[in-house]
Design a protein around this motif. Structure first.
Motif, PDB file in Angstrom:
ATOM      1  N   SER A  48      56.824 -15.339  10.249  1.00  0.00           N
ATOM      2  CA  SER A  48      55.696 -15.130   9.340  1.00  0.00           C
ATOM      3  C   SER A  48      54.713 -16.263   9.630  1.00  0.00           C
ATOM      4  CB  SER A  48      56.172 -15.166   7.887  1.00  0.00           C
ATOM      5  OG  SER A  48      55.071 -15.108   7.005  1.00  0.00           O
ATOM      6  N   THR A  49      53.612 -15.945  10.301  1.00  0.00           N
ATOM      7  CA  THR A  49      52.810 -16.998  10.942  1.00  0.00           C
ATOM      8  C   THR A  49      51.554 -17.417  10.195  1.00  0.00           C
ATOM      9  OG1 THR A  49      51.767 -15.271  12.272  1.00  0.00           O
ATOM     10  CG2 THR A  49      53.620 -16.421  13.255  1.00  0.00           C
ATOM     11  N   GLN A  50      51.208 -16.752   9.096  1.00  0.00           N
ATOM     12  CA  GLN A  50      49.938 -17.075   8.433  1.00  0.00           C
ATOM     13  C   GLN A  50      49.906 -18.496   7.860  1.00  0.00           C
ATOM     14  OE1 GLN A  50      47.204 -14.809   8.629  1.00  0.00           O
ATOM     15  NE2 GLN A  50      48.756 -14.178  10.096  1.00  0.00           N
ATOM     16  N   SER A  51      51.080 -18.998   7.452  1.00  0.00           N
ATOM     17  CA  SER A  51      51.101 -20.345   6.850  1.00  0.00           C
ATOM     18  C   SER A  51      50.712 -21.421   7.852  1.00  0.00           C
ATOM     19  CB  SER A  51      52.479 -20.645   6.254  1.00  0.00           C
ATOM     20  OG  SER A  51      53.496 -20.447   7.213  1.00  0.00           O
ATOM     21  N   ARG A  52      50.997 -21.214   9.121  1.00  0.00           N
ATOM     22  CA  ARG A  52      50.642 -22.246  10.111  1.00  0.00           C
ATOM     23  C   ARG A  52      49.123 -22.301  10.320  1.00  0.00           C
ATOM     24  NH1 ARG A  52      52.356 -19.443  15.845  1.00  0.00           N
ATOM     25  NH2 ARG A  52      50.259 -19.484  16.735  1.00  0.00           N
ATOM     26  N   VAL A  53      48.455 -21.178  10.086  1.00  0.00           N
ATOM     27  CA  VAL A  53      46.987 -21.133  10.181  1.00  0.00           C
ATOM     28  C   VAL A  53      46.388 -21.790   8.936  1.00  0.00           C
ATOM     29  CG1 VAL A  53      44.981 -19.603  10.348  1.00  0.00           C
ATOM     30  CG2 VAL A  53      47.127 -18.982  11.502  1.00  0.00           C
ATOM     31  N   LYS A  54      46.892 -21.370   7.781  1.00  0.00           N
ATOM     32  CA  LYS A  54      46.348 -21.845   6.497  1.00  0.00           C
ATOM     33  C   LYS A  54      46.527 -23.356   6.316  1.00  0.00           C
ATOM     34  CE  LYS A  54      46.573 -20.738   1.548  1.00  0.00           C
ATOM     35  NZ  LYS A  54      47.107 -19.776   0.560  1.00  0.00           N
ATOM     36  N   TYR A  55      47.665 -23.859   6.792  1.00  0.00           N
ATOM     37  CA  TYR A  55      47.980 -25.268   6.541  1.00  0.00           C
ATOM     38  C   TYR A  55      47.986 -26.103   7.825  1.00  0.00           C
ATOM     39  CZ  TYR A  55      49.381 -23.380   2.010  1.00  0.00           C
ATOM     40  OH  TYR A  55      49.381 -22.747   0.792  1.00  0.00           O
TER      41      TYR A  55
ATOM     42  N   TRP B 165      56.304  -5.688  10.968  1.00  0.00           N
ATOM     43  CA  TRP B 165      55.165  -5.461  10.072  1.00  0.00           C
ATOM     44  C   TRP B 165      55.597  -5.253   8.619  1.00  0.00           C
ATOM     45  CZ3 TRP B 165      51.416  -7.494  12.448  1.00  0.00           C
ATOM     46  CH2 TRP B 165      51.243  -7.308  13.814  1.00  0.00           C
ATOM     47  N   GLY B 166      56.918  -5.276   8.351  1.00  0.00           N
ATOM     48  CA  GLY B 166      57.402  -5.160   6.980  1.00  0.00           C
ATOM     49  C   GLY B 166      57.000  -6.390   6.173  1.00  0.00           C
ATOM     50  N   LYS B 167      56.672  -6.157   4.904  1.00  0.00           N
ATOM     51  CA  LYS B 167      56.269  -7.250   4.009  1.00  0.00           C
ATOM     52  C   LYS B 167      57.516  -7.713   3.238  1.00  0.00           C
ATOM     53  CE  LYS B 167      52.189  -5.817   5.314  1.00  0.00           C
ATOM     54  NZ  LYS B 167      52.569  -4.862   6.356  1.00  0.00           N
ATOM     55  N   PHE B 168      57.583  -9.036   2.987  1.00  0.00           N
ATOM     56  CA  PHE B 168      58.766  -9.540   2.277  1.00  0.00           C
ATOM     57  C   PHE B 168      58.397 -10.770   1.458  1.00  0.00           C
ATOM     58  CE2 PHE B 168      58.650 -11.498   6.458  1.00  0.00           C
ATOM     59  CZ  PHE B 168      59.005 -12.811   6.255  1.00  0.00           C
ATOM     60  N   GLN B 169      59.281 -11.133   0.556  1.00  0.00           N
ATOM     61  CA  GLN B 169      59.080 -12.334  -0.248  1.00  0.00           C
ATOM     62  C   GLN B 169      60.436 -12.927  -0.604  1.00  0.00           C
ATOM     63  OE1 GLN B 169      56.815 -10.926  -3.624  1.00  0.00           O
ATOM     64  NE2 GLN B 169      58.595 -10.041  -4.641  1.00  0.00           N
TER      65      GLN B 169
ATOM     66  N   PHE C 119      52.109 -14.993   1.094  1.00  0.00           N
ATOM     67  CA  PHE C 119      52.369 -13.595   1.449  1.00  0.00           C
ATOM     68  C   PHE C 119      52.980 -13.566   2.847  1.00  0.00           C
ATOM     69  CE2 PHE C 119      50.936  -9.515   3.276  1.00  0.00           C
ATOM     70  CZ  PHE C 119      51.442  -8.656   2.320  1.00  0.00           C
ATOM     71  N   HIS C 120      54.132 -12.906   2.973  1.00  0.00           N
ATOM     72  CA  HIS C 120      54.837 -12.903   4.264  1.00  0.00           C
ATOM     73  C   HIS C 120      54.918 -11.500   4.853  1.00  0.00           C
ATOM     74  CE1 HIS C 120      56.080 -17.029   3.659  1.00  0.00           C
ATOM     75  NE2 HIS C 120      56.566 -16.723   2.477  1.00  0.00           N
ATOM     76  N   PHE C 121      54.693 -11.415   6.157  1.00  0.00           N
ATOM     77  CA  PHE C 121      55.023 -10.169   6.864  1.00  0.00           C
ATOM     78  C   PHE C 121      55.612 -10.510   8.226  1.00  0.00           C
ATOM     79  CE2 PHE C 121      50.544 -10.874   7.996  1.00  0.00           C
ATOM     80  CZ  PHE C 121      50.538 -10.674   9.373  1.00  0.00           C
TER      81      PHE C 121
END
Length: 361
Positions: free
Chosen positions: A281-288, A353-357, A267-269
Protein backbone atom coordinates in the motif's frame (compact mmCIF):
# COMPACT_ATOMS: atom_id res chain seq x y z
CA UNK A 1 -24.22 -4.17 0.40
CA UNK A 2 -24.53 -7.37 2.34
CA UNK A 3 -27.12 -7.71 5.07
CA UNK A 4 -26.75 -9.26 8.51
CA UNK A 5 -29.27 -11.54 10.16
CA UNK A 6 -30.12 -13.47 13.31
CA UNK A 7 -32.05 -16.70 13.94
CA UNK A 8 -34.82 -17.41 16.40
CA UNK A 9 -36.35 -20.74 17.43
CA UNK A 10 -39.74 -20.05 19.06
CA UNK A 11 -40.24 -23.70 20.04
CA UNK A 12 -37.18 -23.46 22.32
CA UNK A 13 -37.77 -20.02 23.80
CA UNK A 14 -40.45 -17.47 24.64
CA UNK A 15 -42.02 -14.69 22.60
CA UNK A 16 -40.72 -12.10 25.08
CA UNK A 17 -37.11 -13.33 24.86
CA UNK A 18 -37.25 -13.52 21.06
CA UNK A 19 -38.62 -9.97 20.83
CA UNK A 20 -35.90 -8.69 23.13
CA UNK A 21 -33.26 -10.31 20.88
CA UNK A 22 -34.89 -8.98 17.71
CA UNK A 23 -34.95 -5.45 19.16
CA UNK A 24 -31.26 -5.71 20.11
CA UNK A 25 -30.28 -6.96 16.64
CA UNK A 26 -32.31 -4.17 15.04
CA UNK A 27 -30.45 -1.62 17.19
CA UNK A 28 -27.21 -2.82 15.54
CA UNK A 29 -28.58 -2.61 12.01
CA UNK A 30 -29.47 -6.27 11.42
CA UNK A 31 -32.09 -6.69 8.69
CA UNK A 32 -32.83 -10.40 8.40
CA UNK A 33 -34.36 -13.06 10.64
CA UNK A 34 -34.27 -16.78 9.99
CA UNK A 35 -36.73 -19.03 11.81
CA UNK A 36 -37.85 -22.65 11.60
CA UNK A 37 -41.20 -24.27 11.06
CA UNK A 38 -39.61 -27.69 10.62
CA UNK A 39 -41.93 -29.21 13.16
CA UNK A 40 -45.25 -28.16 14.59
CA UNK A 41 -45.44 -30.68 17.38
CA UNK A 42 -47.80 -29.87 20.23
CA UNK A 43 -50.43 -27.13 20.29
CA UNK A 44 -50.59 -26.01 16.66
CA UNK A 45 -52.82 -23.00 17.42
CA UNK A 46 -50.49 -21.67 20.12
CA UNK A 47 -47.40 -22.23 17.97
CA UNK A 48 -48.94 -20.29 15.08
CA UNK A 49 -50.19 -17.50 17.35
CA UNK A 50 -46.72 -17.06 18.89
CA UNK A 51 -45.11 -17.17 15.45
CA UNK A 52 -47.46 -14.49 14.14
CA UNK A 53 -46.86 -12.22 17.15
CA UNK A 54 -43.08 -12.45 16.82
CA UNK A 55 -43.09 -11.93 13.04
CA UNK A 56 -45.43 -8.94 13.40
CA UNK A 57 -42.98 -7.35 15.86
CA UNK A 58 -40.07 -7.93 13.43
CA UNK A 59 -42.07 -6.43 10.55
CA UNK A 60 -42.69 -3.27 12.57
CA UNK A 61 -38.90 -2.90 12.67
CA UNK A 62 -38.69 -3.47 8.88
CA UNK A 63 -36.87 -6.76 9.30
CA UNK A 64 -37.26 -9.59 6.77
CA UNK A 65 -38.40 -12.88 8.29
CA UNK A 66 -37.58 -16.06 6.36
CA UNK A 67 -39.42 -19.18 7.54
CA UNK A 68 -37.72 -22.54 6.99
CA UNK A 69 -40.22 -25.27 6.19
CA UNK A 70 -40.02 -28.96 5.36
CA UNK A 71 -42.43 -30.43 2.74
CA UNK A 72 -44.03 -32.66 5.41
CA UNK A 73 -45.07 -29.50 7.30
CA UNK A 74 -46.99 -28.42 4.19
CA UNK A 75 -49.05 -31.58 4.70
CA UNK A 76 -49.43 -31.09 8.46
CA UNK A 77 -50.70 -27.54 8.01
CA UNK A 78 -52.78 -28.36 4.95
CA UNK A 79 -50.83 -25.97 2.69
CA UNK A 80 -50.27 -26.45 -1.02
CA UNK A 81 -47.25 -25.12 -2.93
CA UNK A 82 -49.61 -23.25 -5.29
CA UNK A 83 -51.37 -21.40 -2.45
CA UNK A 84 -48.97 -19.58 -0.13
CA UNK A 85 -51.58 -17.33 1.49
CA UNK A 86 -50.81 -18.98 4.86
CA UNK A 87 -47.28 -17.47 4.85
CA UNK A 88 -48.53 -14.09 3.69
CA UNK A 89 -50.98 -14.03 6.61
CA UNK A 90 -48.16 -15.06 8.92
CA UNK A 91 -46.32 -11.90 7.80
CA UNK A 92 -43.29 -13.75 6.43
CA UNK A 93 -40.91 -12.13 3.95
CA UNK A 94 -40.39 -15.51 2.36
CA UNK A 95 -40.12 -19.24 2.90
CA UNK A 96 -37.07 -21.43 2.78
CA UNK A 97 -37.55 -24.91 1.41
CA UNK A 98 -35.57 -27.25 3.64
CA UNK A 99 -36.10 -29.96 1.02
CA UNK A 100 -36.90 -29.19 -2.58
CA UNK A 101 -39.57 -30.35 -4.98
CA UNK A 102 -38.90 -31.13 -8.64
CA UNK A 103 -38.17 -27.68 -10.04
CA UNK A 104 -41.54 -26.79 -11.56
CA UNK A 105 -43.17 -26.43 -8.12
CA UNK A 106 -40.42 -24.03 -6.99
CA UNK A 107 -40.88 -22.03 -10.19
CA UNK A 108 -44.66 -21.84 -9.63
CA UNK A 109 -44.07 -20.72 -6.03
CA UNK A 110 -41.95 -17.74 -7.19
CA UNK A 111 -44.97 -16.47 -9.11
CA UNK A 112 -47.06 -16.23 -5.90
CA UNK A 113 -49.29 -13.11 -5.79
CA UNK A 114 -47.83 -11.95 -2.44
CA UNK A 115 -44.29 -11.67 -3.85
CA UNK A 116 -43.01 -13.92 -1.07
CA UNK A 117 -39.36 -14.82 -1.61
CA UNK A 118 -38.68 -18.51 -2.20
CA UNK A 119 -35.33 -19.48 -0.71
CA UNK A 120 -33.70 -22.70 -1.84
CA UNK A 121 -30.90 -24.79 -0.39
CA UNK A 122 -27.44 -23.95 -1.77
CA UNK A 123 -25.39 -26.69 -0.11
CA UNK A 124 -25.78 -29.54 -2.61
CA UNK A 125 -23.74 -29.15 -5.80
CA UNK A 126 -26.43 -30.56 -8.10
CA UNK A 127 -28.32 -29.21 -11.10
CA UNK A 128 -31.20 -28.21 -8.80
CA UNK A 129 -31.01 -24.48 -9.53
CA UNK A 130 -30.43 -24.98 -13.27
CA UNK A 131 -33.51 -27.22 -13.28
CA UNK A 132 -35.66 -24.54 -11.59
CA UNK A 133 -34.38 -21.94 -14.07
CA UNK A 134 -35.56 -24.17 -16.93
CA UNK A 135 -39.11 -23.80 -15.58
CA UNK A 136 -38.97 -19.98 -15.91
CA UNK A 137 -39.29 -18.78 -12.30
CA UNK A 138 -39.88 -15.16 -11.34
CA UNK A 139 -36.20 -14.58 -10.74
CA UNK A 140 -36.62 -11.60 -8.40
CA UNK A 141 -38.43 -13.87 -5.94
CA UNK A 142 -35.82 -16.64 -5.96
CA UNK A 143 -32.97 -16.55 -3.40
CA UNK A 144 -30.53 -19.08 -2.00
CA UNK A 145 -29.02 -19.93 1.36
CA UNK A 146 -26.67 -22.60 2.60
CA UNK A 147 -27.42 -25.11 5.33
CA UNK A 148 -25.87 -24.94 8.80
CA UNK A 149 -24.35 -27.87 10.66
CA UNK A 150 -24.55 -28.43 14.45
CA UNK A 151 -22.37 -31.55 14.30
CA UNK A 152 -18.65 -30.86 14.61
CA UNK A 153 -16.73 -31.86 11.43
CA UNK A 154 -19.98 -32.10 9.40
CA UNK A 155 -19.84 -28.53 8.02
CA UNK A 156 -19.07 -27.86 4.37
CA UNK A 157 -15.53 -27.96 3.02
CA UNK A 158 -14.41 -24.67 1.52
CA UNK A 159 -13.92 -26.09 -1.99
CA UNK A 160 -17.45 -27.58 -2.02
CA UNK A 161 -18.87 -24.30 -0.70
CA UNK A 162 -17.25 -22.36 -3.56
CA UNK A 163 -18.56 -24.82 -6.15
CA UNK A 164 -22.11 -24.50 -4.77
CA UNK A 165 -21.99 -20.70 -4.67
CA UNK A 166 -20.70 -20.32 -8.21
CA UNK A 167 -23.87 -21.88 -9.64
CA UNK A 168 -25.99 -19.26 -7.87
CA UNK A 169 -23.69 -16.41 -8.87
CA UNK A 170 -23.86 -17.58 -12.50
CA UNK A 171 -27.63 -16.98 -12.40
CA UNK A 172 -27.24 -13.76 -10.37
CA UNK A 173 -29.29 -15.14 -7.45
CA UNK A 174 -28.88 -13.52 -4.01
CA UNK A 175 -26.98 -15.77 -1.60
CA UNK A 176 -26.72 -16.27 2.16
CA UNK A 177 -24.66 -18.39 4.55
CA UNK A 178 -24.65 -18.98 8.28
CA UNK A 179 -22.10 -18.24 10.97
CA UNK A 180 -21.88 -19.40 14.57
CA UNK A 181 -22.06 -17.24 17.68
CA UNK A 182 -19.58 -18.35 20.35
CA UNK A 183 -21.95 -17.08 23.07
CA UNK A 184 -25.18 -18.71 21.88
CA UNK A 185 -26.48 -21.85 23.56
CA UNK A 186 -29.15 -23.35 21.31
CA UNK A 187 -30.39 -23.96 17.78
CA UNK A 188 -33.26 -25.96 16.30
CA UNK A 189 -31.93 -29.33 17.52
CA UNK A 190 -30.56 -30.67 20.83
CA UNK A 191 -26.99 -30.93 19.49
CA UNK A 192 -25.03 -27.69 19.94
CA UNK A 193 -21.42 -27.80 18.82
CA UNK A 194 -21.68 -24.45 17.08
CA UNK A 195 -23.93 -23.81 14.09
CA UNK A 196 -22.15 -22.74 10.93
CA UNK A 197 -22.11 -23.42 7.19
CA UNK A 198 -18.33 -23.83 6.80
CA UNK A 199 -16.55 -26.28 9.09
CA UNK A 200 -13.41 -24.11 9.13
CA UNK A 201 -15.45 -21.39 10.90
CA UNK A 202 -16.60 -23.40 13.90
CA UNK A 203 -14.11 -22.05 16.47
CA UNK A 204 -13.59 -18.58 14.97
CA UNK A 205 -15.00 -15.30 16.28
CA UNK A 206 -18.32 -14.51 14.59
CA UNK A 207 -16.96 -11.28 13.03
CA UNK A 208 -14.02 -13.20 11.51
CA UNK A 209 -16.43 -15.75 10.00
CA UNK A 210 -18.51 -12.93 8.49
CA UNK A 211 -15.43 -11.14 7.11
CA UNK A 212 -14.43 -14.36 5.38
CA UNK A 213 -17.85 -14.95 3.81
CA UNK A 214 -18.06 -11.38 2.52
CA UNK A 215 -14.44 -11.50 1.29
CA UNK A 216 -15.15 -14.54 -0.89
CA UNK A 217 -17.41 -12.33 -3.03
CA UNK A 218 -19.83 -15.27 -3.17
CA UNK A 219 -22.14 -14.45 -0.25
CA UNK A 220 -24.47 -11.46 -0.02
CA UNK A 221 -26.06 -11.99 3.40
CA UNK A 222 -24.61 -13.43 6.61
CA UNK A 223 -26.87 -14.85 9.32
CA UNK A 224 -26.01 -15.97 12.86
CA UNK A 225 -27.52 -19.46 13.05
CA UNK A 226 -27.61 -20.12 16.79
CA UNK A 227 -29.30 -18.11 19.54
CA UNK A 228 -28.71 -15.88 21.29
CA UNK A 229 -25.59 -14.05 20.12
CA UNK A 230 -24.10 -11.65 22.67
CA UNK A 231 -24.49 -7.90 22.34
CA UNK A 232 -20.69 -7.66 21.92
CA UNK A 233 -20.87 -10.00 18.90
CA UNK A 234 -23.78 -8.09 17.37
CA UNK A 235 -21.88 -4.84 17.79
CA UNK A 236 -18.68 -6.22 16.22
CA UNK A 237 -20.64 -7.55 13.27
CA UNK A 238 -22.44 -4.22 12.84
CA UNK A 239 -19.09 -2.45 12.43
CA UNK A 240 -18.11 -4.57 9.42
CA UNK A 241 -18.10 -3.13 5.93
CA UNK A 242 -19.02 -6.00 3.60
CA UNK A 243 -17.09 -4.38 0.73
CA UNK A 244 -13.89 -3.55 2.64
CA UNK A 245 -11.77 -6.27 4.22
CA UNK A 246 -10.78 -5.24 7.76
CA UNK A 247 -7.98 -7.10 9.53
CA UNK A 248 -7.78 -7.25 13.33
CA UNK A 249 -4.24 -6.32 14.33
CA UNK A 250 -1.99 -6.11 17.36
CA UNK A 251 0.54 -3.28 17.18
CA UNK A 252 4.04 -3.54 18.65
CA UNK A 253 5.10 -1.15 21.42
CA UNK A 254 7.89 0.14 19.15
CA UNK A 255 5.42 1.68 16.66
CA UNK A 256 5.72 5.47 16.31
CA UNK A 257 2.74 7.83 16.35
CA UNK A 258 3.11 8.45 12.61
CA UNK A 259 3.36 4.72 11.83
CA UNK A 260 0.26 4.11 13.96
CA UNK A 261 -1.58 6.81 12.01
CA UNK A 262 -0.57 5.18 8.71
CA UNK A 263 -1.80 1.77 9.85
CA UNK A 264 -5.10 2.83 11.40
CA UNK A 265 -6.16 5.99 9.56
CA UNK A 266 -4.83 5.95 6.01
CA UNK A 267 -6.78 4.51 3.07
CA UNK A 268 -5.13 1.30 1.85
CA UNK A 269 -5.37 -0.60 -1.41
CA UNK A 270 -3.38 -3.52 -2.76
CA UNK A 271 -1.17 -2.38 -5.64
CA UNK A 272 -1.86 -4.12 -8.92
CA UNK A 273 1.73 -5.21 -9.67
CA UNK A 274 1.61 -8.32 -7.54
CA UNK A 275 4.46 -9.87 -5.52
CA UNK A 276 4.55 -13.32 -3.95
CA UNK A 277 6.02 -11.81 -0.81
CA UNK A 278 4.22 -8.55 -0.07
CA UNK A 279 0.92 -6.72 -0.30
CA UNK A 280 2.00 -3.12 -0.91
CA UNK A 281 0.00 0.00 0.00
CA UNK A 282 2.14 2.83 -1.35
CA UNK A 283 0.21 6.08 -0.87
CA UNK A 284 1.67 6.70 2.60
CA UNK A 285 5.20 6.94 1.23
CA UNK A 286 4.05 9.75 -1.10
CA UNK A 287 2.03 11.58 1.56
CA UNK A 288 4.74 11.40 4.20
CA UNK A 289 7.87 11.56 2.03
CA UNK A 290 9.27 14.47 4.04
CA UNK A 291 8.75 12.79 7.44
CA UNK A 292 11.31 10.85 9.45
CA UNK A 293 11.07 7.05 9.58
CA UNK A 294 13.90 5.92 11.85
CA UNK A 295 14.77 2.21 12.13
CA UNK A 296 13.01 0.73 15.19
CA UNK A 297 12.07 -2.96 15.51
CA UNK A 298 13.58 -4.92 12.59
CA UNK A 299 13.46 -8.69 13.29
CA UNK A 300 13.07 -11.26 10.52
CA UNK A 301 9.63 -11.09 8.96
CA UNK A 302 6.77 -13.59 9.30
CA UNK A 303 3.64 -14.00 7.19
CA UNK A 304 0.97 -11.66 8.58
CA UNK A 305 3.41 -9.00 9.84
CA UNK A 306 2.65 -5.31 9.22
CA UNK A 307 5.66 -3.54 7.80
CA UNK A 308 6.63 0.09 7.22
CA UNK A 309 9.86 0.77 5.36
CA UNK A 310 12.30 2.98 7.28
CA UNK A 311 14.60 5.67 5.87
CA UNK A 312 17.37 3.16 5.08
CA UNK A 313 15.13 2.07 2.17
CA UNK A 314 15.42 5.42 0.40
CA UNK A 315 12.39 6.33 -1.69
CA UNK A 316 10.40 3.43 -0.18
CA UNK A 317 10.38 4.95 3.34
CA UNK A 318 6.85 5.23 4.76
CA UNK A 319 5.38 2.52 2.49
CA UNK A 320 3.05 0.10 4.30
CA UNK A 321 3.19 -3.60 3.48
CA UNK A 322 1.70 -6.87 4.70
CA UNK A 323 4.02 -9.88 4.60
CA UNK A 324 2.69 -12.84 2.61
CA UNK A 325 5.74 -15.03 3.28
CA UNK A 326 8.50 -15.31 5.85
CA UNK A 327 11.50 -13.17 4.84
CA UNK A 328 14.88 -11.98 6.05
CA UNK A 329 14.92 -8.39 7.31
CA UNK A 330 17.86 -6.29 6.08
CA UNK A 331 17.23 -3.79 8.89
CA UNK A 332 15.51 -1.40 6.48
CA UNK A 333 11.99 -2.55 7.39
CA UNK A 334 10.19 -1.71 10.63
CA UNK A 335 7.88 -4.49 11.83
CA UNK A 336 5.11 -2.40 13.42
CA UNK A 337 2.43 -4.98 14.18
CA UNK A 338 0.79 -8.21 13.19
CA UNK A 339 -2.57 -9.47 11.96
CA UNK A 340 -4.19 -11.63 14.65
CA UNK A 341 -3.41 -15.30 14.10
CA UNK A 342 -6.99 -16.39 13.37
CA UNK A 343 -7.35 -13.76 10.62
CA UNK A 344 -4.10 -14.38 8.71
CA UNK A 345 -5.97 -16.78 6.39
CA UNK A 346 -8.04 -13.81 5.17
CA UNK A 347 -4.96 -12.60 3.28
CA UNK A 348 -5.81 -15.26 0.68
CA UNK A 349 -8.96 -13.29 -0.16
CA UNK A 350 -7.38 -9.88 -0.69
CA UNK A 351 -7.02 -9.35 -4.43
CA UNK A 352 -4.99 -6.79 -6.40
CA UNK A 353 -6.65 -3.36 -6.23
CA UNK A 354 -8.72 -4.62 -3.26
CA UNK A 355 -9.30 -2.02 -0.53
CA UNK A 356 -8.52 -2.91 3.08
CA UNK A 357 -8.13 -1.46 6.55
CA UNK A 358 -6.96 -2.39 10.02
CA UNK A 359 -8.71 -2.43 13.38
CA UNK A 360 -7.11 -2.82 16.79
CA UNK A 361 -7.75 -6.25 18.27
Amino acid sequence: MGKLGISIYPEHSTVAKDMEYIALAHKYGFKKIFTCLLSVEGDKEKIMKDFKETISFANQLNMEVMVDIAPRVFGTLGISYDDLSFFSELGAYGIRLDMGFTGNEESIMTHNPYDLKIEINMSNATNYLDNIMNYKPKKGNLVGSHNFYPHRYAGLSYSHFVKCCQTFKKHNIRTAAFISSQAATFGPWPITEGLCTLEMHRELASATQAKHLFATGLIDDVIIANAYASEAELKQLSLLNSGLLTFNVDLHETITDLEKKIVLEEFHFYRGDVSDYLIRSTQSRVKYKNEEFKPTFTPDIKRGDLLIENELYGQYKGELQIALKDMKNSGKTNVVGRITEEEIFLLDHLEPWGKFQFSLN
